[in-house]
Design a protein around this motif. Structure first.
Motif, PDB file in Angstrom:
ATOM      1  N   ALA A 151       5.943   7.368   0.284  1.00  0.00           N
ATOM      2  CA  ALA A 151       6.080   8.153   1.182  1.00  0.00           C
ATOM      3  C   ALA A 151       6.882   8.011   2.305  1.00  0.00           C
ATOM      4  CB  ALA A 151       4.331   8.914   1.226  1.00  0.00           C
ATOM      5  N   SER A 152       7.407   9.217   3.084  1.00  0.00           N
ATOM      6  CA  SER A 152       8.346   9.428   3.709  1.00  0.00           C
ATOM      7  C   SER A 152       8.276  10.581   5.282  1.00  0.00           C
ATOM      8  CB  SER A 152       9.454   8.708   4.181  1.00  0.00           C
ATOM      9  OG  SER A 152       9.873   7.941   3.510  1.00  0.00           O
ATOM     10  N   PRO A 153       6.852  10.601   5.577  1.00  0.00           N
ATOM     11  CA  PRO A 153       6.139  11.289   6.045  1.00  0.00           C
ATOM     12  C   PRO A 153       6.786  11.727   7.393  1.00  0.00           C
ATOM     13  CG  PRO A 153       4.253  10.522   5.674  1.00  0.00           C
ATOM     14  CD  PRO A 153       5.110   9.888   5.155  1.00  0.00           C
ATOM     15  N   PHE A 154       7.521  10.717   8.012  1.00  0.00           N
ATOM     16  CA  PHE A 154       7.440  10.017   9.585  1.00  0.00           C
ATOM     17  C   PHE A 154       9.053  10.384   9.855  1.00  0.00           C
ATOM     18  CE2 PHE A 154       2.787   8.217   9.185  1.00  0.00           C
ATOM     19  CZ  PHE A 154       2.166   9.260   9.833  1.00  0.00           C
ATOM     20  N   MET A 188       4.807   1.124   6.115  1.00  0.00           N
ATOM     21  CA  MET A 188       6.011  -0.344   6.312  1.00  0.00           C
ATOM     22  C   MET A 188       6.324   0.598   6.956  1.00  0.00           C
ATOM     23  SD  MET A 188       8.303  -1.278   2.984  1.00  0.00           S
ATOM     24  CE  MET A 188       9.127   0.331   2.485  1.00  0.00           C
ATOM     25  N   GLY A 189       7.055   0.477   8.534  1.00  0.00           N
ATOM     26  CA  GLY A 189       8.239   0.797   9.015  1.00  0.00           C
ATOM     27  C   GLY A 189       8.205   2.608   9.022  1.00  0.00           C
ATOM     28  N   GLN A 190       8.760   3.467   8.558  1.00  0.00           N
ATOM     29  CA  GLN A 190       8.159   4.644   8.758  1.00  0.00           C
ATOM     30  C   GLN A 190       7.756   5.012   7.169  1.00  0.00           C
ATOM     31  OE1 GLN A 190      11.956   6.039  10.281  1.00  0.00           O
ATOM     32  NE2 GLN A 190      12.486   6.981   8.571  1.00  0.00           N
ATOM     33  N   HIS A 191       7.664   4.257   6.794  1.00  0.00           N
ATOM     34  CA  HIS A 191       7.221   4.654   5.348  1.00  0.00           C
ATOM     35  C   HIS A 191       5.658   4.436   4.726  1.00  0.00           C
ATOM     36  CE1 HIS A 191      11.266   5.463   4.612  1.00  0.00           C
ATOM     37  NE2 HIS A 191      11.585   4.128   4.654  1.00  0.00           N
ATOM     38  N   LEU A 192       5.438   4.975   3.926  1.00  0.00           N
ATOM     39  CA  LEU A 192       3.945   4.620   3.424  1.00  0.00           C
ATOM     40  C   LEU A 192       3.986   3.979   1.988  1.00  0.00           C
ATOM     41  CD1 LEU A 192       2.074   7.597   5.388  1.00  0.00           C
ATOM     42  CD2 LEU A 192       1.509   5.215   5.447  1.00  0.00           C
ATOM     43  N   VAL A 193       3.035   3.094   2.054  1.00  0.00           N
ATOM     44  CA  VAL A 193       3.430   2.920   0.534  1.00  0.00           C
ATOM     45  C   VAL A 193       2.006   2.531   0.177  1.00  0.00           C
ATOM     46  CG1 VAL A 193       4.401   0.727  -0.896  1.00  0.00           C
ATOM     47  CG2 VAL A 193       5.017   1.400   1.051  1.00  0.00           C
ATOM     48  N   ILE A 194       2.198   3.096  -1.139  1.00  0.00           N
ATOM     49  CA  ILE A 194       0.549   3.004  -1.983  1.00  0.00           C
ATOM     50  C   ILE A 194       0.545   2.492  -2.874  1.00  0.00           C
ATOM     51  CG2 ILE A 194      -1.501   4.759  -2.951  1.00  0.00           C
ATOM     52  CD1 ILE A 194       0.600   7.236  -1.410  1.00  0.00           C
ATOM     53  N   TRP A 195      -0.525   1.242  -3.360  1.00  0.00           N
ATOM     54  CA  TRP A 195      -0.357   0.427  -4.389  1.00  0.00           C
ATOM     55  C   TRP A 195      -1.785   0.659  -4.769  1.00  0.00           C
ATOM     56  CZ3 TRP A 195       3.312  -3.047  -4.231  1.00  0.00           C
ATOM     57  CH2 TRP A 195       3.775  -3.083  -2.801  1.00  0.00           C
ATOM     58  N   LYS A 196      -1.217   0.752  -6.789  1.00  0.00           N
ATOM     59  CA  LYS A 196      -2.133   0.995  -7.143  1.00  0.00           C
ATOM     60  C   LYS A 196      -2.314   0.271  -8.716  1.00  0.00           C
ATOM     61  CE  LYS A 196      -4.496   4.962  -8.628  1.00  0.00           C
ATOM     62  NZ  LYS A 196      -5.167   6.057  -8.361  1.00  0.00           N
TER      63      LYS A 196
END
Length: 817
Positions: free
Chosen positions: A146-149, A453-461
Motif C-alpha cells: 500500500a502507498s497511502p502517503f 518501507m519508505g513511503q510504502h506499507l508492506v503487509i506480510w502474511k
C-alpha cells in the motif's frame, strides 16, 4: 454535597464493583475482598463526618487499585490466550514442531494448562512454540503493498482490539487507519505537511477511535478517526527548540509519557488531558528516541537516547540522578522494547550494527547480535521489535559492504533472530519488495506483519495457511461500521490526500528548518498553498533568495567554496566553448567544478542545478546538433544511466546547527554532503560505487568567516566541529544496464575518442594509454562495455602477470595536495 450523600454514592459504587468482579473474574485467582458483614456493619452510634470522609477516601482508593489490577490481569491473560490458540493452530501444520513437543499428548495439554493458569511453560514448550512460529514465518510473503502517503512512514501502531487494523503515520503528519481484511484504509487524517512528522503514536484505551501522537511540530495531541476536532494535549513554546520524539501510556498509572529532543520526559495525567497539568524532568543529555512501560513490572519504564544510553526508571519515584539501571551503548540508540510474552527481556537497537538483549530484574546483558542497520538521515531509523508470542527478534536488514560477512547481492529482508541463541533463524523476504524495511510490527496473534518501507506499507502474511475467514470478516465489518461511526467511504475525513509535487521536500526528520513558523489551523489539517510554501520550501527559498538577491555576481560570494573550478585544469576544447558564453552568464556562475566528460557527441544530457546556465551552454556545444541538453534548477530528481557532476563534500556529517544557518547553507557549507553518504546513496539507487574524476581543495579561513554577515553568522574556525573539512569533487557514476560481466578481462583503448587521442583519463585511479591492455575487474568491464564508452574499447583475455584494476572506495580528502 453532605457526607451522608457521599457515603450513599460510595456504597452504590461498592455494590456495582462487586457485581462486576463476580461477572469478570469467573475462575480467576481469588482477590481478598471485604465480607458482607464487614460492609454492612453499622455502629449503633452515628459516625462523625471526618470518619465518614476518611473511610470514603480509603475506599475510593481501593476501587481505583482494583480496577488497575484487573486491567493488568486482563493484559496478561490475553497474551497467554493468544499463545495457547497459536500453538493449537500451528502445531497441526508442522511435523517438525510435533517432534519437538512432548512425546505424549497429555504432556502438551498439561503444559498448556499450566500456561493458562499463569505458570511459565517449560523450556520444551517454549522451544516448540518457537519452532512452530519459525516454520510459519518461513512461509510469509507479501500480502499487500500500500502507498497511502507521499512521504515516508515514520510510525506504526496496531489497534488494541481489532487484530486486522493498524494505524500508520508519515513524515507529513498524515495518519491512515488500514484494514487488512478489506485491503483498504478505513480512515485518513491529514497532517500539516513538512515539519509535521509524527514520531510515535499509541491508541487510546478509553476510546479506541482516538490515537495519541508525538510530533516534531512541538505537540502531543489526540487525533480522532471519526472526524471530530483533534485536541492538543501540550504544545512547546518554541517548536524550533523543543519537539516530541517518543510516546507511551499507562492506563494503570493514569499517565501519558512523552520524550522530547532535548532529553526531557513529560508526564500528562490521562484524565486531565485538556489541562496544562504536567510534570517535566530531564532524564538524558540529548534526544529521547523511545519510551516504553514494562508489561511485567507496571511501575517500571525505559527510555532510550542518542546519548548512547538506555535507562530504566521507577515511575513512582522519579529522580533524574538515580535511574534503576543505566545500560551504556557504543552508539546512539533508536529503541528499547520489553518482550511481550514474559516481559523479562529488553531489546535495544543502536544506530549502526548492534542489537542488544538484556534479561532479568537486573537487566544483565544476555548477548549482542551484530546486524547491518546503520543510520542514514533520509531513512526512518531501523528499530528491532519482538514477536508477540515468543522471544524472537524482528528487524529490517540494511546490507552494508563494510559489515563483516557481507555477501554481494544480499536481500533487504526482515530478519528473525532467536533471543535464546542469537542465531538468525528465518528471514521474511519477497521478490517484489526491494526497499529497506525500517519498521516491522506483528499484530497480537502473530498472523500478520506490517512493515514501513519508505513511503510504502508492506503487509506480510502466510497466505496459504491463514486465509481470511469470512465469518470473522463479516463480524469485524459490523463492529467497525455499525452505530453510525462514519467509517469507510470517505467518512470522518477519510480518503487519500491528493499528492502534490515532491520536488520541494526536505527529507530530514529532526531538522526543524523545514518547519513552518505560523501554525494556525494546522491542528485541523488545513493546508493552504501559502502554508505549504512556508513549510516545504523554506530551505529552497533561502537558497533562491541568497543566490537571487544577496548574491549578484561571483565577487559577492563571501567564501570561495563555490568557485573551485578556477583551480581546475580546463581542457582546451572546453575553454573554446566557454569563450562563446556571454559575460553576464559567466559572472553569475557559482559552480564547484567543471563537469565536462569526454565523448559527449550526440548525447542527451540533464544538467541538474544548472543555475545561470553556464555549463548548459558549454554542453550544448559539446553534444553537437544530434545531441540535446536540458537545464533544470531547484529540483531533487536525478535520472540516467551515467552521472557526471561536481559538488562540495564534507569530511564528516555536517551538524544540524550549521545546517540551520541561512548564510552557511547558501555558501554551501551547511548543506555539504558527507562523502561516505554519497557512496550509500549510490548503493541505494543501484549505481556502482562512484569514481573520482577530480579533487580540488576548499579552504575555510578565519578571514573568510569574518566576512559573513554578522546578523546571520558570528562564527570562527574554532566554532566548526573538530575535523570538519571541505573539498570539491567531480564524480562519475554508472548504473548497470543489461547483463553484467561475470569474469575479469583485459581492455584496450583505441584512441578514437575526440580530444583524447593518446590516452583516456577515465577516473582518478583509472588511466588508459592508447593501445595498451589493462586488466579490469568484472564490474569495470560491465561499466565500460555497457556505457557509451564501449565502442572505444576492445575486450579480451586477461594479460598474465599484470595486476587487475578494481573499483576502490577512495577518501577524497586523502587526495588533496
Amino acid at each position: 454535597m453532605s457526607s451522608r450523600q457521599t457515603r450513599a454514592r460510595v456504597n452504590a459504587s461498592k455494590e456495582n464493583m462487586e457485581t462486576e468482579d463476580k461477572e469478570e473474574e469467573e475462575g480467576d485467582v481469588d482477590v481478598s475482598e471485604p465480607t458482607e458483614e464487614d460492609e454492612d456493619e453499622d455502629d449503633a452510634s452515628e459516625p462523625s463526618e471526618d470518619d465518614e470522609e476518611a473511610e470514603d477516601s480509603d475506599f475510593m482508593k481501593e476501587i481505583v487499585m482494583k480496577k488497575r489490577y484487573k486491567l493488568m490481569r486482563k493484559a496478561q491473560e490475553t497474551r497467554k490466550l493468544n499463545l495457547k490458540k497459536y500453538l493449537k493452530r500451528i502445531s497441526k501444520i508442522s511435523m517438525e514442531s510435533q517432534k519437538a513437543l512432548a512425546p505424549k499428548p497429555k504432556d502438551l495439554i498439561h503444559s498448556l494448562d499450566l500456561l493458562n493458569r499463569g505458570q511459565y511453560p517449560s523450556d520444551r514448550i517454549r522451544v516448540a512454540a518457537e519452532v512452530c512460529i519459525l516454520s510459519d514465518l518461513k512461509e510469509f510473503s507479501m500480502y499487500k503493498l500500500a502507498s497511502p502517503f507521499d512521504r515516508r512512514v515514520t510510525a506504526i501502531a496496531w489497534h488494541p482490539d481489532h487484530k486486522a487494523t493498524f494505524a500508520a503515520a508519515s513524515k507529513n503528519g498524515d495518519i491512515v487507519l488500514w484494514n487488512i481484511e478489506k485491503g483498504e484504509h478505513d480512515d485518513f487524517i491529514h497532517g500539516m505537511g513538512p515539519g509535521g512528522s509524527i514520531q510515535a503514536m499509541k491508541f487510546s484505551d478509553r476510546n479506541t477511535k482516538q490515537i495519541y501522537t508525538a510530533s516534531i511540530d512541538g505537540t502531543v495531541s489526540v487525533k480522532d478517526f471519526e472526524g471530530h476536532a483533534n485536541s492538543t494535549i501540550h504544545e512547546t513554546p518554541n517548536f524550533m527548540v523543543h519537539w516530541f520524539t517518543a510516546l507511551d501510556k499507562s492506563q494503570l498509572h493514569n499517565v501519558l509519557l512523552a520524550g522530547d529532543n532535548q532529553g526531557f520526559l513529560y508526564q500528562f495525567p490521562l484524565d486531565l488531558l485538556t489541562s496544562n497539568d504536567h510534570g517535566k524532568i530531564k532524564l538524558h543529555s540529548s534526544k529521547i528516541t523511545h519510551v516504553e512501560l514494562s508489561p511485567r513490572t507496571p511501575w517500571e519504564f525505559v527510555t532510550a537516547s542518542v546519548d548512547a544510553t538506555v535507562k530504566v526508571w521507577d515511575i513512582r519515584k522519579m529522580d533524574p540522578k538515580i535511574p534503576l539501571h543505566t545500560l551504556q551503548h557504543d552508539k546512539p540508540v533508536n529503541s528499547a522494547y520489553f518482550s511481550h510474552q514474559r516481559g523479562d527481556r529488553l531489546l535495544t537497537t543502536d544506530q549502526h550494527s548492534q542489537i542488544r538483549i538484556y534479561k532479568g530484574n537486573s537487566y544483565v546483558q544476555e548477548r549482542i547480535i551484530l546486524h547491518p542497520h546503520r543510520q542514514f538521515q533520509h531513512l526512518t531509523p531501523i528499530k528491532a521489535s519482538w514477536h508477540p508470542l515468543a522471544d524472537l527478534v524482528i528487524v529490517g536488514r540494511y546490507p552494508d559492504p563494510n559489515f563483516p560477512g557481507f555477501i554481494q547481492g544480499e536481500r533487504r529482508s526482515v530478519d528473525v533472530f532467536r533471543a535464546e541463541t542469537g542465531e538468525r533463524s528465518a528471514a521474511v523476504v519477497d521478490p517484489g519488495v526491494s526497499g529497506i524495511l525500517s519498521l516491522n510490527y506483528f499484530n497480537s496473534n502473530g498472523e500478520a506483519l506490517v512493515s514501513g518501507m519508505g513511503q510504502h506499507l508492506v503487509i506480510w502474511k502466510n497466505v496459504g495457511k491463514h486465509e481470511v475467514v469470512k465469518e470473522k470478516l463479516a463480524k469485524f465489518r459490523s463492529r467497525m461500521g455499525g452505530g453510525g461511526s462514519g467509517r469507510g467511504g470517505g467518512g470522518g475525513g477519510g480518503g487519500r490526500r491528493k499528492r502534490g509535487k515532491k520536488g520541494d521536500e526536505e527529507d530530514e526528520d529532526d531538522d526543524p528548518v523545514s518547519k513552518k513558523k505560523g501554525k494556525s489551523g494546522a491542528k485541523k489539517g488545513k493546508r493552504t498553498p501559502a502554508k505549504r510554501s512556508m513549510e516545504g520550501n523554506q530551505r529552497h527559498e533561502y537558497v533562491k533568495e541568497y543566490y537571487g538577491k544577496d548574491i549578484q555576481c561571483q565577487s559577492d560570494m563571501k567564501l570561495s567554496v563555490c568557485t573551485a573550478d578556477k583551480a581546475s585544469k580546463v581542457p582546451p576544447h572546453v575553454k573554446k566553448c566557454l569563450g562563446n558564453v556571454h559575460d553576464d552568464i559567466l559572472a553569475t556562475y557559482y559552480g564547484c567544478g567543471t563537469p565536462f566528460p569526454e565523448g559527449l557527441e550526440g548525447s542527451k544530457i540533464l544538467d541538474l542545478g544548472c543555475g545561470s546556465g553556464r555549463d548548459s551552454f558549454v554542453l550544448s556545444q559539446l553534444v553537437g546538433e544530434q545531441g540535446m541538453i536540458v537545464g533544470v534548477d531547484m529540483t531533487p530528481e536525478q535520472s540516467g544511466g551515467e552521472l557526471f557532476f561536481s559538488d562540495m563534500y564534507a569530511s564528516l556529517r555536517v551538524p544540524e546547527e550549521l545546517k540551520r544557518d541561512k548564510v552557511l547553507w547558501g555558501e554551501g557549507l551547511g548543506g555539504a554532503l558527507w562523502w561516505e553518504d554519497l557512496h550509500t546513496i549510490c548503493q541505494e539507487l543501484g549505481f556502482w560505487p562512484p569514481l573520482i574524476k577530480e579533487v580540488l581543495p576548499i579552504h575555510v579561513s578565519e578571514e573568510a568567516l569574518q566576512r559573513l554577515n554578522p546578523l546571520h553568522c558570528r562564527r570562527t574556525v574554532k566554532d566548526l566541529p573538530e575535523g570538519l573539512r571541505y573539498v570539491s569533487v567531480t564524480y562519475r557514476m554508472f548504473k548497470p544496464e543489461g547483463k553484467r560481466a561475470s569474469t575479469t578481462m583485459a581492455a584496450v583503448y583505441d584512441g578514437n575518442l575526440p580530444h583524447s587521442p593518446d590516452a583516456l583519463h577515465f577516473a582518478h585511479d583509472l588511466f588508459f594509454k592508447t593501445g595498451v591492455a589493462k586488466n579490469l575487474s568484472s564490474d569495470l568491464v560491465s561499466i565500460l562495455g555497457s556505457s557509451r564508452f564501449g565502442r572505444y574499447f576492445t575486450f579480451g583475455p586477461v594479460v598474465e602477470g599484470e595486476p587487475v584494476q578494481e573499483i576502490v572506495k577512495i577518501d577524497p580528502f586523502g587526495l588533496q595536495k
